[in-house]
Scaffold this motif. Sequence first.
Motif, PDB file in Angstrom:
ATOM      1  N   TYR A 216      45.121  62.935  49.206  1.00  0.00           N
ATOM      2  CA  TYR A 216      44.512  61.461  48.891  1.00  0.00           C
ATOM      3  C   TYR A 216      44.263  61.138  47.478  1.00  0.00           C
ATOM      4  CZ  TYR A 216      41.507  57.150  49.708  1.00  0.00           C
ATOM      5  OH  TYR A 216      41.037  56.048  49.724  1.00  0.00           O
TER       6      TYR A 216
ATOM      7  N   LEU B  41      42.511  55.116  46.574  1.00  0.00           N
ATOM      8  CA  LEU B  41      41.387  54.303  46.846  1.00  0.00           C
ATOM      9  C   LEU B  41      41.483  53.111  46.194  1.00  0.00           C
ATOM     10  CD1 LEU B  41      38.462  54.433  47.738  1.00  0.00           C
ATOM     11  CD2 LEU B  41      37.960  55.674  45.580  1.00  0.00           C
TER      12      LEU B  41
ATOM     13  N   LEU C  84      43.086  50.550  48.058  1.00  0.00           N
ATOM     14  CA  LEU C  84      42.514  50.132  49.042  1.00  0.00           C
ATOM     15  C   LEU C  84      41.289  49.118  48.669  1.00  0.00           C
ATOM     16  CD1 LEU C  84      41.682  50.676  52.116  1.00  0.00           C
ATOM     17  CD2 LEU C  84      40.513  52.665  51.465  1.00  0.00           C
TER      18      LEU C  84
ATOM     19  N   ARG D 299      40.849  44.824  49.773  1.00  0.00           N
ATOM     20  CA  ARG D 299      39.561  44.065  50.286  1.00  0.00           C
ATOM     21  C   ARG D 299      39.101  43.004  49.464  1.00  0.00           C
ATOM     22  NH1 ARG D 299      40.942  47.615  53.739  1.00  0.00           N
ATOM     23  NH2 ARG D 299      39.414  48.488  55.318  1.00  0.00           N
TER      24      ARG D 299
ATOM     25  N   GLN E 289      33.039  41.903  57.325  1.00  0.00           N
ATOM     26  CA  GLN E 289      33.776  42.693  57.773  1.00  0.00           C
ATOM     27  C   GLN E 289      34.155  43.933  56.878  1.00  0.00           C
ATOM     28  OE1 GLN E 289      35.610  42.402  60.980  1.00  0.00           O
ATOM     29  NE2 GLN E 289      34.520  40.362  61.124  1.00  0.00           N
ATOM     30  N   SER E 290      33.858  43.853  55.574  1.00  0.00           N
ATOM     31  CA  SER E 290      34.144  45.054  54.550  1.00  0.00           C
ATOM     32  C   SER E 290      33.187  44.899  53.616  1.00  0.00           C
ATOM     33  CB  SER E 290      35.416  44.470  53.872  1.00  0.00           C
ATOM     34  OG  SER E 290      35.521  45.315  52.627  1.00  0.00           O
ATOM     35  N   TYR E 291      32.381  46.385  53.540  1.00  0.00           N
ATOM     36  CA  TYR E 291      31.403  46.803  52.672  1.00  0.00           C
ATOM     37  C   TYR E 291      31.868  46.401  51.178  1.00  0.00           C
ATOM     38  CZ  TYR E 291      27.854  49.312  49.700  1.00  0.00           C
ATOM     39  OH  TYR E 291      26.970  49.597  48.782  1.00  0.00           O
ATOM     40  N   THR E 292      33.123  46.658  50.876  1.00  0.00           N
ATOM     41  CA  THR E 292      33.772  46.480  49.439  1.00  0.00           C
ATOM     42  C   THR E 292      33.964  45.263  49.379  1.00  0.00           C
ATOM     43  OG1 THR E 292      35.278  48.571  50.148  1.00  0.00           O
ATOM     44  CG2 THR E 292      35.833  47.216  48.159  1.00  0.00           C
ATOM     45  N   ALA E 293      34.346  44.290  50.428  1.00  0.00           N
ATOM     46  CA  ALA E 293      34.353  42.855  49.932  1.00  0.00           C
ATOM     47  C   ALA E 293      32.862  42.337  49.620  1.00  0.00           C
ATOM     48  CB  ALA E 293      34.946  42.223  51.222  1.00  0.00           C
TER      49      ALA E 293
ATOM     50  N   LYS F  94      25.834  43.595  40.749  1.00  0.00           N
ATOM     51  CA  LYS F  94      25.477  44.714  42.068  1.00  0.00           C
ATOM     52  C   LYS F  94      26.179  45.954  42.048  1.00  0.00           C
ATOM     53  CE  LYS F  94      23.997  45.729  45.798  1.00  0.00           C
ATOM     54  NZ  LYS F  94      23.515  45.351  47.144  1.00  0.00           N
TER      55      LYS F  94
ATOM     56  N   LYS G 210      24.724  49.701  41.808  1.00  0.00           N
ATOM     57  CA  LYS G 210      25.015  50.856  42.800  1.00  0.00           C
ATOM     58  C   LYS G 210      25.801  52.091  41.947  1.00  0.00           C
ATOM     59  CE  LYS G 210      24.500  50.951  46.439  1.00  0.00           C
ATOM     60  NZ  LYS G 210      23.364  51.190  47.257  1.00  0.00           N
TER      61      LYS G 210
ATOM     62  N   GLU H  88      24.203  55.740  42.140  1.00  0.00           N
ATOM     63  CA  GLU H  88      24.899  56.956  42.729  1.00  0.00           C
ATOM     64  C   GLU H  88      24.958  58.034  41.435  1.00  0.00           C
ATOM     65  OE1 GLU H  88      24.980  56.927  45.420  1.00  0.00           O
ATOM     66  OE2 GLU H  88      25.062  54.726  46.440  1.00  0.00           O
TER      67      GLU H  88
ATOM     68  N   ASP I  64      30.549  58.913  46.130  1.00  0.00           N
ATOM     69  CA  ASP I  64      29.878  57.566  45.989  1.00  0.00           C
ATOM     70  C   ASP I  64      30.211  57.133  44.680  1.00  0.00           C
ATOM     71  OD1 ASP I  64      28.924  57.471  48.792  1.00  0.00           O
ATOM     72  OD2 ASP I  64      26.965  57.857  48.087  1.00  0.00           O
TER      73      ASP I  64
ATOM     74  N   TYR J 137      33.813  55.785  44.273  1.00  0.00           N
ATOM     75  CA  TYR J 137      34.125  54.746  44.802  1.00  0.00           C
ATOM     76  C   TYR J 137      33.444  53.480  44.136  1.00  0.00           C
ATOM     77  CZ  TYR J 137      33.198  50.879  48.178  1.00  0.00           C
ATOM     78  OH  TYR J 137      33.047  49.769  48.898  1.00  0.00           O
ATOM     79  N   HIS J 138      32.228  53.705  43.734  1.00  0.00           N
ATOM     80  CA  HIS J 138      31.596  52.455  43.034  1.00  0.00           C
ATOM     81  C   HIS J 138      32.075  52.376  41.634  1.00  0.00           C
ATOM     82  CE1 HIS J 138      28.700  53.119  46.550  1.00  0.00           C
ATOM     83  NE2 HIS J 138      28.570  51.690  46.255  1.00  0.00           N
TER      84      HIS J 138
HETATM   85  N1  LIG Z   1      34.580  55.582  50.016  1.00  0.00           N
HETATM   86  C1  LIG Z   1      33.946  54.199  50.375  1.00  0.00           C
HETATM   87  C2  LIG Z   1      32.571  54.377  50.241  1.00  0.00           C
HETATM   88  N2  LIG Z   1      31.931  55.171  49.677  1.00  0.00           N
HETATM   89  C3  LIG Z   1      30.625  54.942  49.751  1.00  0.00           C
HETATM   90  N3  LIG Z   1      30.608  53.741  50.455  1.00  0.00           N
HETATM   91  C4  LIG Z   1      29.406  53.021  50.895  1.00  0.00           C
HETATM   92  O1  LIG Z   1      28.670  52.768  49.668  1.00  0.00           O
HETATM   93  C5  LIG Z   1      27.259  52.402  50.328  1.00  0.00           C
HETATM   94  C6  LIG Z   1      26.521  53.669  49.585  1.00  0.00           C
HETATM   95  O2  LIG Z   1      25.475  53.051  49.285  1.00  0.00           O
HETATM   96  P1  LIG Z   1      23.675  53.561  49.942  1.00  0.00           P
HETATM   97  O3  LIG Z   1      24.163  54.822  50.209  1.00  0.00           O
HETATM   98  O4  LIG Z   1      22.685  53.117  48.801  1.00  0.00           O
HETATM   99  O5  LIG Z   1      23.677  52.705  51.035  1.00  0.00           O
HETATM  100  P2  LIG Z   1      23.264  51.440  51.448  1.00  0.00           P
HETATM  101  O6  LIG Z   1      21.723  51.295  51.444  1.00  0.00           O
HETATM  102  O7  LIG Z   1      23.760  51.073  52.710  1.00  0.00           O
HETATM  103  O8  LIG Z   1      23.877  50.525  50.288  1.00  0.00           O
HETATM  104  P3  LIG Z   1      23.285  48.866  49.899  1.00  0.00           P
HETATM  105  O9  LIG Z   1      22.874  48.206  51.071  1.00  0.00           O
HETATM  106  O10 LIG Z   1      22.219  49.432  48.843  1.00  0.00           O
HETATM  107  O11 LIG Z   1      24.671  48.369  49.307  1.00  0.00           O
HETATM  108  C7  LIG Z   1      27.445  52.727  51.753  1.00  0.00           C
HETATM  109  O12 LIG Z   1      27.423  51.663  52.596  1.00  0.00           O
HETATM  110  C8  LIG Z   1      28.647  53.505  51.954  1.00  0.00           C
HETATM  111  O13 LIG Z   1      29.256  53.126  53.210  1.00  0.00           O
HETATM  112  C9  LIG Z   1      31.920  53.499  50.824  1.00  0.00           C
HETATM  113  N4  LIG Z   1      32.338  52.465  51.556  1.00  0.00           N
HETATM  114  C10 LIG Z   1      33.737  52.277  51.485  1.00  0.00           C
HETATM  115  N5  LIG Z   1      34.630  53.373  51.065  1.00  0.00           N
HETATM  116  C11 LIG Z   1      36.140  53.266  51.151  1.00  0.00           C
HETATM  117  O14 LIG Z   1      36.351  51.898  51.198  1.00  0.00           O
HETATM  118  C12 LIG Z   1      37.410  51.847  52.371  1.00  0.00           C
HETATM  119  C13 LIG Z   1      37.121  50.189  52.932  1.00  0.00           C
HETATM  120  O15 LIG Z   1      35.766  49.917  53.520  1.00  0.00           O
HETATM  121  P4  LIG Z   1      35.348  48.776  53.658  1.00  0.00           P
HETATM  122  O16 LIG Z   1      35.401  47.600  52.615  1.00  0.00           O
HETATM  123  O17 LIG Z   1      34.047  48.890  54.396  1.00  0.00           O
HETATM  124  O18 LIG Z   1      36.207  48.242  54.914  1.00  0.00           O
HETATM  125  C14 LIG Z   1      36.578  52.747  53.569  1.00  0.00           C
HETATM  126  O19 LIG Z   1      37.492  52.865  54.432  1.00  0.00           O
HETATM  127  C15 LIG Z   1      36.376  53.843  52.504  1.00  0.00           C
HETATM  128  O20 LIG Z   1      37.741  54.539  52.171  1.00  0.00           O
END
Ligand SMILES: N=c1c2ncn([C@@H]3O[C@H](COP(=O)(O)OP(=O)(O)OP(=O)(O)O)[C@@H](O)[C@H]3O)c2ncn1[C@@H]1O[C@H](COP(=O)(O)O)[C@@H](O)[C@H]1O
Length: 107
Positions: A4, A9, A12, A16, A23-27, A36, A40, A44, A66, A69-70
């Motif tokens: 990977y 990444l 991916l 999004r 549906q997506s944290y990234t979105a 924002k 983050k 991190e 983290d 990713y961010h």
């Molecule tokens: N690699 C990551 C990744 N690393 C960290 N994070 C998210 O980053 C956030 C870290 O912030 P915190 O620990 O402060 O958590 P939090 O309190 O929920 O965050 P906030 O509410 O403050 O935003 C968490 O919600 C984690 O889930 C990620 N979210 C997504 N990915 C990748 O992105 C892909 C797509 O994810 P979605 O966009 O959600 O579909 C995933 O399958 C992963 O491969």
Amino acid sequence: MTEYTLNDLAQLVASRAGTSPDQSYTAKLLADGPAKAAKKLGEEAVEAAIAAVQGDRAGLTAEAADVLYHLVVLLQAGGVSLDAVMAELQRRTAQSGLAEKAARRHT
Ligand SMILES: N=c1c2ncn([C@@H]3O[C@H](COP(=O)(O)OP(=O)(O)OP(=O)(O)O)[C@@H](O)[C@H]3O)c2ncn1[C@@H]1O[C@H](COP(=O)(O)O)[C@@H](O)[C@H]1O
């Protein structure tokens, strides 16, 4: 060694953009705007630094993930490609970091 890559990444994350924030944290991060994602990333990075200083290798591994990713999300939000960053890093291989620092001091 894992196959990977940061490029995987970045693809991916790019996929999004424009999808539903429900549906997506990234979105959601992308929809909230660069401030924002920048906040983050800073949080991190501090958590990764603390884990390193504490000798917490598992924590450093998780926090470094983290950070990366961010950072990739922030690049997407800022309209900068990962390729441009890698090209800048490649450009820097022509000079040692110490030589670059010394040259800056004399300009
Ligand atoms: N690699 C990551 C990744 N690393 C960290 N994070 C998210 O980053 C956030 C870290 O912030 P915190 O620990 O402060 O958590 P939090 O309190 O929920 O965050 P906030 O509410 O403050 O935003 C968490 O919600 C984690 O889930 C990620 N979210 C997504 N990915 C990748 O992105 C892909 C797509 O994810 P979605 O966009 O959600 O579909 C995933 O399958 C992963 O491969």
